[in-house]
Design a protein around this motif. Sequence first.
Motif, PDB file in Angstrom:
ATOM      1  N   VAL A  20       0.693  -1.427  -0.206  1.00 34.62           N
ATOM      2  CA  VAL A  20      -0.133  -0.299  -0.106  1.00 34.62           C
ATOM      3  C   VAL A  20       1.015   1.198  -0.017  1.00 34.62           C
ATOM      4  O   VAL A  20       0.620   2.211  -0.836  1.00 34.62           O
ATOM      5  CB  VAL A  20      -0.735   0.020   1.281  1.00 34.62           C
ATOM      6  CG1 VAL A  20      -1.559   1.328   1.041  1.00 34.62           C
ATOM      7  CG2 VAL A  20      -2.260  -1.029   1.713  1.00 34.62           C
ATOM      8  N   PHE A  21       1.516   1.357   0.797  1.00 27.83           N
ATOM      9  CA  PHE A  21       2.735   1.891   0.767  1.00 27.83           C
ATOM     10  C   PHE A  21       3.516   2.703  -0.552  1.00 27.83           C
ATOM     11  O   PHE A  21       3.580   3.674  -0.569  1.00 27.83           O
ATOM     12  CB  PHE A  21       3.795   2.019   1.820  1.00 27.83           C
ATOM     13  CG  PHE A  21       4.933   3.031   1.691  1.00 27.83           C
ATOM     14  CD1 PHE A  21       4.611   4.469   2.348  1.00 27.83           C
ATOM     15  CD2 PHE A  21       5.917   2.598   1.034  1.00 27.83           C
ATOM     16  CE1 PHE A  21       5.603   4.933   2.297  1.00 27.83           C
ATOM     17  CE2 PHE A  21       7.114   3.861   1.617  1.00 27.83           C
ATOM     18  CZ  PHE A  21       6.775   5.122   1.728  1.00 27.83           C
ATOM     19  N   ARG A  62       2.494   1.654  -3.221  1.00 26.60           N
ATOM     20  CA  ARG A  62       1.190   2.141  -4.960  1.00 26.60           C
ATOM     21  C   ARG A  62       0.927   3.584  -3.856  1.00 26.60           C
ATOM     22  O   ARG A  62       0.615   4.111  -4.836  1.00 26.60           O
ATOM     23  CB  ARG A  62       0.299   1.355  -4.541  1.00 26.60           C
ATOM     24  CG  ARG A  62       0.446  -0.060  -4.888  1.00 26.60           C
ATOM     25  CD  ARG A  62      -1.142  -0.557  -5.227  1.00 26.60           C
ATOM     26  NE  ARG A  62      -2.174  -0.267  -4.050  1.00 26.60           N
ATOM     27  CZ  ARG A  62      -2.637  -1.233  -3.563  1.00 26.60           C
ATOM     28  NH1 ARG A  62      -1.911  -1.741  -3.753  1.00 26.60           N
ATOM     29  NH2 ARG A  62      -3.217  -0.900  -2.529  1.00 26.60           N
ATOM     30  N   GLY A  63       0.995   4.139  -2.851  1.00 27.35           N
ATOM     31  CA  GLY A  63       0.790   5.515  -3.115  1.00 27.35           C
ATOM     32  C   GLY A  63       2.047   6.884  -3.081  1.00 27.35           C
ATOM     33  O   GLY A  63       1.906   7.175  -2.841  1.00 27.35           O
ATOM     34  N   PHE A  64       2.794   5.779  -2.351  1.00 22.45           N
ATOM     35  CA  PHE A  64       4.576   6.672  -2.701  1.00 22.45           C
ATOM     36  C   PHE A  64       4.536   7.229  -4.085  1.00 22.45           C
ATOM     37  O   PHE A  64       5.503   7.763  -4.037  1.00 22.45           O
ATOM     38  CB  PHE A  64       5.258   6.172  -1.950  1.00 22.45           C
ATOM     39  CG  PHE A  64       6.901   6.670  -1.540  1.00 22.45           C
ATOM     40  CD1 PHE A  64       6.239   7.810  -0.957  1.00 22.45           C
ATOM     41  CD2 PHE A  64       8.232   6.626  -2.506  1.00 22.45           C
ATOM     42  CE1 PHE A  64       7.680   9.120  -0.098  1.00 22.45           C
ATOM     43  CE2 PHE A  64       8.977   7.653  -2.057  1.00 22.45           C
ATOM     44  CZ  PHE A  64       8.366   8.352  -0.892  1.00 22.45           C
ATOM     45  N   TYR A 113       2.819   7.902  -6.014  1.00 27.98           N
ATOM     46  CA  TYR A 113       1.653   9.560  -6.147  1.00 27.98           C
ATOM     47  C   TYR A 113       3.160  10.709  -6.412  1.00 27.98           C
ATOM     48  O   TYR A 113       3.807  11.761  -6.772  1.00 27.98           O
ATOM     49  CB  TYR A 113       0.589   9.570  -5.493  1.00 27.98           C
ATOM     50  CG  TYR A 113      -0.381   8.871  -6.521  1.00 27.98           C
ATOM     51  CD1 TYR A 113      -1.080   9.042  -7.507  1.00 27.98           C
ATOM     52  CD2 TYR A 113      -0.873   7.726  -5.650  1.00 27.98           C
ATOM     53  CE1 TYR A 113      -1.960   7.790  -7.892  1.00 27.98           C
ATOM     54  CE2 TYR A 113      -1.949   6.934  -5.399  1.00 27.98           C
ATOM     55  CZ  TYR A 113      -2.393   6.986  -6.685  1.00 27.98           C
ATOM     56  OH  TYR A 113      -3.044   5.953  -7.397  1.00 27.98           O
ATOM     57  N   ILE A 114       3.897  10.571  -5.185  1.00 29.43           N
ATOM     58  CA  ILE A 114       4.847  11.385  -4.461  1.00 29.43           C
ATOM     59  C   ILE A 114       6.111  11.434  -5.008  1.00 29.43           C
ATOM     60  O   ILE A 114       5.667  12.058  -5.700  1.00 29.43           O
ATOM     61  CB  ILE A 114       5.135  10.844  -2.687  1.00 29.43           C
ATOM     62  CG1 ILE A 114       3.274  11.334  -1.609  1.00 29.43           C
ATOM     63  CG2 ILE A 114       6.121  11.928  -2.708  1.00 29.43           C
ATOM     64  CD1 ILE A 114       3.972  10.537  -0.876  1.00 29.43           C
ATOM     65  N   ASP A 162       6.720  10.727  -8.630  1.00 25.79           N
ATOM     66  CA  ASP A 162       5.798  10.462  -9.666  1.00 25.79           C
ATOM     67  C   ASP A 162       5.818  12.340  -9.968  1.00 25.79           C
ATOM     68  O   ASP A 162       6.210  12.934 -10.711  1.00 25.79           O
ATOM     69  CB  ASP A 162       4.270  10.756  -9.864  1.00 25.79           C
ATOM     70  CG  ASP A 162       4.744   9.222 -10.834  1.00 25.79           C
ATOM     71  OD1 ASP A 162       5.689   8.286 -11.032  1.00 25.79           O
ATOM     72  OD2 ASP A 162       3.735   8.844 -10.819  1.00 25.79           O
ATOM     73  N   VAL A 163       5.040  12.861  -8.719  1.00 27.28           N
ATOM     74  CA  VAL A 163       5.426  14.393  -8.559  1.00 27.28           C
ATOM     75  C   VAL A 163       6.742  15.431  -8.212  1.00 27.28           C
ATOM     76  O   VAL A 163       6.705  16.140  -9.174  1.00 27.28           O
ATOM     77  CB  VAL A 163       4.717  14.997  -7.387  1.00 27.28           C
ATOM     78  CG1 VAL A 163       4.506  16.511  -7.298  1.00 27.28           C
ATOM     79  CG2 VAL A 163       3.170  15.086  -8.020  1.00 27.28           C
TER      80      VAL A 163
END
Lengths: 248, 263, 254
Positions: free
Chosen positions: C85-86, C88-90, C92-93, C95-96
Amino acid sequence: MKRTDVLGLSVPLVALILWQAMALLKHSPLFPGPFEVALAIGSHFREIAGQLGYTLMRAAIGFAIAVASMVPLGIFLGRFHKIGRLLEPVIDMLATLPPPAVVPLVMLFTGTGDAAKIVVIAYAAAVPLLMNTYEASYSVHPMMNRVARSLQLGKFETMLHVDLPASLPMIATGARLALASSLLVSITSEMLLSTNGIGVFLQRSQEYFSIDAGLAGIAFISLTGLIINALMFKLEKRWLYWHYREAA
Amino acid sequence: MDAVLSAKGIAKSYGRGDSAQNIINGFDLEVDQGAFVSLVGPSGCGKTTLLMILSGLLSPDSGQIFFKGKAVKQTPHGLAVVFQDYSRSLLPWKTNIENVLFGMRRVVGLDERQKRDEAERILQAVGLSGFEKHHPWQISGGMQQRVAIARGLASQSELLLLDEPLAAVDAQTRADMQDLLRDLARKFKQTCVLVTHDVDEAVYMADRVLVLGPRPTKVVRDITVDLPKDRDQISTRESPSFLAARHEVLSLIRSMRKQPSPQ
Amino acid sequence: MKSLLRTFVSVAILLGVWQLVYIVGIVPEKYFPSVLSLLAAFWQMLMSGELAKGELMTFSRAALGLSAASLLGVTLAILADLYPVFGRGFRYISDVLQPIPPAAVVPMAVFSLGLGIKLYAFVIILVTVWPAYMNGVAALSSVSPVQLAAGRSLGCSRLELLRHIKLPAAMPEIFTGIRYAATIALIAVIVSEMLAGRDGLGFMIFKKAFANRTPEVFALMFVVAINGVALNALVNGLRWLVTGWHIRMMERTE
């Protein structure tokens, strides 16, 4: 349709909340939270987009010059490997020079303004393009050379019809690095030598202590980077599908 | 009859001084118009090097190659090579028909339209109608090798040099491809030189089997295969003359085999 | 030894071409000094001690920043592997944050972090952490299932699998990332020194350029390039220590 990853999205969300909480605690205009940055994006949208335009324009011209000159050169040096080997150490040397280190040259050549910036951008983009094209061109599989020769192709035909297409996947990798370099150098050169562009906008935001506007500018840069990457990915999938399908 | 391909006194070695390896020495060859000749030898005897020299891709240290009476310096027009490694010899960014068309770059007197028709006709002859717009990596290994053969034929070849063309395909496909190759050779009036390590294949395909010796290699025996033009995977392979030729080649090669020694 | 010779030859060729351009004179001397004045500028900076000081600052910043960023990157990659989960969520971070150039970060971070070590650490780590992280995630998730099954059949726990199988298997790819990160680290240091520094090679280049000292600027650029080589050598040495088995294996199969 992909299912929205709720659990996964919670990670950036938590990060944003933490950032906002820290901003609230600090309670200083020098440490804006995501909310303030979002507001700044709204109010500075036009200015940022306009300035980013200058930056991207110079980056694009520099990049285009680098592609137009370095791809043919790299293919040539790979095909005529004796000349390539001679220049190899020089290319390696130049490759270790970080692109921003050439930026101060803009200041020395300041009289020429835009042109000097573009030259420096082109230089920064040239190095990864040349390295990758050359490497790919001379490591084209010997079997393809044999095929070309057994079909009585000339050197030029071989470069155009065999070396170039076979090198495209690695050239694409080089182009990615080169694009990142051009944007980096474009912004850095603006910050050192104010005229216009997103670098100047960031510099000015700092001078006016409006960090929120500056972060809004950075958000735009990040967005541009994401869009360029996605675009490259699309183009690669369209033009180099044979490479990825073959590898799979 | 004139020899289409002839080689006289070919020698080749790699390296220099003490580490020099003598690959070929005193190799002679005469291949007549329309003949199907197999070159067979023990593994590692330098077959591929030999074929590279015959095709003009590699120059020998001494000796000369003649194609239709002219000395060969580079691959001449009318000579096509089919390589063992089809996955690398076909260009993956081109479709099958584009690969065949690529073989026609030196063909003169045909416009684009006629070339395309010709390429389609040849692809049909190798049994690949309907796969023109596929890419090589979308079809099986045997089919890829057919594209490579089609590319050779499309270059208006008279002589096909086949370097272990079927070594990398499975046994069933292999038998089919052997028959296809013999058919094509007749239909397109090709003289063929087949390099192989498979004794059965060498005998089944050819009118003449040349047995190569160990390094430095040369022809040690020239065997005429006494089999009809029309051959069949089952009955030909059971006929006494096939078995006799097979016996002769196989025992000769076995007698040349060295015991393996750790290097 | 061979690579040393190559470097020597490369410098010689470069200087030769340089001097040739100077002699032909297509670029005005103001912008393109002779090799001799380059050497003189180098010698003078060396003697005054400013070169050694700047070099020390820049190189130590780059090396320390790279080490910290690589350790952080690998740690994050391990976390992403243990907690999908971490991971997948990380994504996004990352990528930005990944496309943000160091030059853009510096002016914004100056007020919160000052002009000292905190600023350098922040900027370098922010832009340098990604190659180790991205390659780490990719490599950890593509470890051969057979090797994992072998580990499991020997009774390895999740952490033992990570420690004895996944991490060693992923190391070669992680080091590929770190090698790329070394280039970025040097970029970040130079940029930070240019924009907010009071010392280091980046600051020196900037200062000399402002003073129109062309020979010094070019000489310093050479020195920076040599730093790139040195940083690369450092990473390569570490790579030998950690993944020597892989390098020897690849040499065998080639």
